[in-house]
Design a protein around this motif. Sequence first.
Motif, PDB file in Angstrom:
ATOM      1  N   GLU A  92       1.123  -1.459  -0.381  1.00  0.00           N
ATOM      2  CA  GLU A  92       0.267   0.343   0.073  1.00  0.00           C
ATOM      3  C   GLU A  92       0.830   0.930   0.222  1.00  0.00           C
ATOM      4  O   GLU A  92       0.559   1.739  -0.590  1.00  0.00           O
ATOM      5  CB  GLU A  92      -0.839   0.042   1.230  1.00  0.00           C
ATOM      6  CG  GLU A  92      -1.901  -1.267   0.936  1.00  0.00           C
ATOM      7  CD  GLU A  92      -2.980  -1.283   2.522  1.00  0.00           C
ATOM      8  OE1 GLU A  92      -2.885  -0.023   3.494  1.00  0.00           O
ATOM      9  OE2 GLU A  92      -3.626  -1.630   2.452  1.00  0.00           O
ATOM     10  N   ARG A  93       1.964   1.032   0.681  1.00  0.00           N
ATOM     11  CA  ARG A  93       2.495   2.278   0.996  1.00  0.00           C
ATOM     12  C   ARG A  93       3.773   2.906  -0.062  1.00  0.00           C
ATOM     13  O   ARG A  93       3.799   3.495  -0.916  1.00  0.00           O
ATOM     14  CB  ARG A  93       3.702   2.239   2.314  1.00  0.00           C
ATOM     15  CG  ARG A  93       2.329   2.261   3.591  1.00  0.00           C
ATOM     16  CD  ARG A  93       3.512   2.263   4.622  1.00  0.00           C
ATOM     17  NE  ARG A  93       2.488   2.726   5.654  1.00  0.00           N
ATOM     18  CZ  ARG A  93       2.912   3.385   7.299  1.00  0.00           C
ATOM     19  NH1 ARG A  93       4.180   3.779   7.601  1.00  0.00           N
ATOM     20  NH2 ARG A  93       2.650   3.432   8.349  1.00  0.00           N
ATOM     21  N   ASN A  96       1.656   3.773  -3.648  1.00  0.00           N
ATOM     22  CA  ASN A  96       1.101   5.245  -3.440  1.00  0.00           C
ATOM     23  C   ASN A  96       2.354   5.517  -3.300  1.00  0.00           C
ATOM     24  O   ASN A  96       2.950   7.297  -4.087  1.00  0.00           O
ATOM     25  CB  ASN A  96       0.472   4.826  -2.000  1.00  0.00           C
ATOM     26  CG  ASN A  96      -0.256   5.974  -2.125  1.00  0.00           C
ATOM     27  OD1 ASN A  96      -0.383   6.929  -3.018  1.00  0.00           O
ATOM     28  ND2 ASN A  96       0.190   6.799  -0.966  1.00  0.00           N
ATOM     29  N   THR A  99       3.947   6.089  -7.553  1.00  0.00           N
ATOM     30  CA  THR A  99       3.240   6.550  -8.145  1.00  0.00           C
ATOM     31  C   THR A  99       3.227   8.262  -7.862  1.00  0.00           C
ATOM     32  O   THR A  99       3.209   8.691  -9.034  1.00  0.00           O
ATOM     33  CB  THR A  99       1.298   6.299  -7.741  1.00  0.00           C
ATOM     34  OG1 THR A  99       1.166   5.437  -7.856  1.00  0.00           O
ATOM     35  CG2 THR A  99       0.882   7.101  -8.681  1.00  0.00           C
ATOM     36  N   LYS A 100       3.731   8.608  -6.914  1.00  0.00           N
ATOM     37  CA  LYS A 100       3.365  10.393  -6.446  1.00  0.00           C
ATOM     38  C   LYS A 100       5.046  10.716  -6.888  1.00  0.00           C
ATOM     39  O   LYS A 100       5.260  11.758  -7.518  1.00  0.00           O
ATOM     40  CB  LYS A 100       3.405  10.836  -5.070  1.00  0.00           C
ATOM     41  CG  LYS A 100       2.118  10.502  -4.365  1.00  0.00           C
ATOM     42  CD  LYS A 100       1.949  10.857  -3.043  1.00  0.00           C
ATOM     43  CE  LYS A 100       0.974  10.796  -2.298  1.00  0.00           C
ATOM     44  NZ  LYS A 100       1.233  11.000  -0.748  1.00  0.00           N
TER      45      LYS A 100
END
Length: 354
Positions: A92-93, A96, A99-100
Amino acid sequence: MKNERIDCKVILDKRRESKNHTYPLRMRLTFKRKRKYYSITTKLTEEDWNILNSESVKGQLRKIRNDIAKVEETAKDVIKSIPAFSFKEFEERFFNKRTKEEYLSFYFSEYIQTLRKNEQVKTAISYETAINSLTKFKKNIKPTEIDVKFLSEYEKWMLKNKKSNSTIGIYLRNLRSIMNILKEKKLISENEYPFGRKKYQIPQGRNVKKAIPLPYIKQIFDYKISDDNLFKERSKDFWLFSYLANGMNFTDIANLVWGDFSDDSFVFIRSKTKRTTKHNPHPITVMRNEYINAIIKKWGNVEKAKYPDELVFNHYCPTKIGYKSAVTLYSKGLQHKKLLFQNWGSTPDFFSMV
């Protein structure tokens, strides 16, 4: 738990060979003897993989090696941030965060946070304005998309929207600073860096500063606020304070403390040079006169004058830094200066005078 027990490494996954004899690169994560593999979208031949891990690697393979190092570094940072590691929490981390980090806005945001921590608020605002303009031109920009063609098209778009060369130059110098950081971190290669000789040249604006003629200064001194506009009166007074204090920056005015003052003068260090001259500061002494004293008496926090660390204009700058108040004072003061000149029939050329 100790995150050192977690092994993270990008490998050439030779379990499945493609038709063109390439294998996918995957990040292998090992935790408590359990392994999971995550694709990083790149494929290589076994020969290229061996070259990639040699000292002689160059060109596109060198870029891939740098990308691999960045993926591993990001994964390790995510692992350190998880108090009780689990593959689900990592996924999850990690995805994410990745992507950023694909987008230019992420690196602008990081740098803006640093500027704000260093109390360089006006510079931070300048960077925010720059990235807002760039993302308005093209959403979700990636650093690797910033090339000579992109910059030339952006410049044309800005000119079409009636923006000056000065504005374009400010925004693109901020962008260049971010690209320099990415180059230093090896997130982009020298070939991908778009600025410099025989590449894109940032346009230079003309900013010829001219002094306001003394008759206009006198008119500002003598101008009476006829409509009981408290803010207009304060703006006039602080503009005059800045003028009489050797062109003192409004941020520096907002940060004045009573400890800077003696009976006949006060001392300050320009905020613009404070960071670059911190080992050899250059204090500026301003002699107090009747106008400066009157403005201090009128708007200052005079009842706290016996406390050296108290702000002189604390009532109008509620925080120690007072940047918002300083920017407001400056912008409103400039607006009222323009209004005064318009009332006197002056030309717009005087608006940029100091």
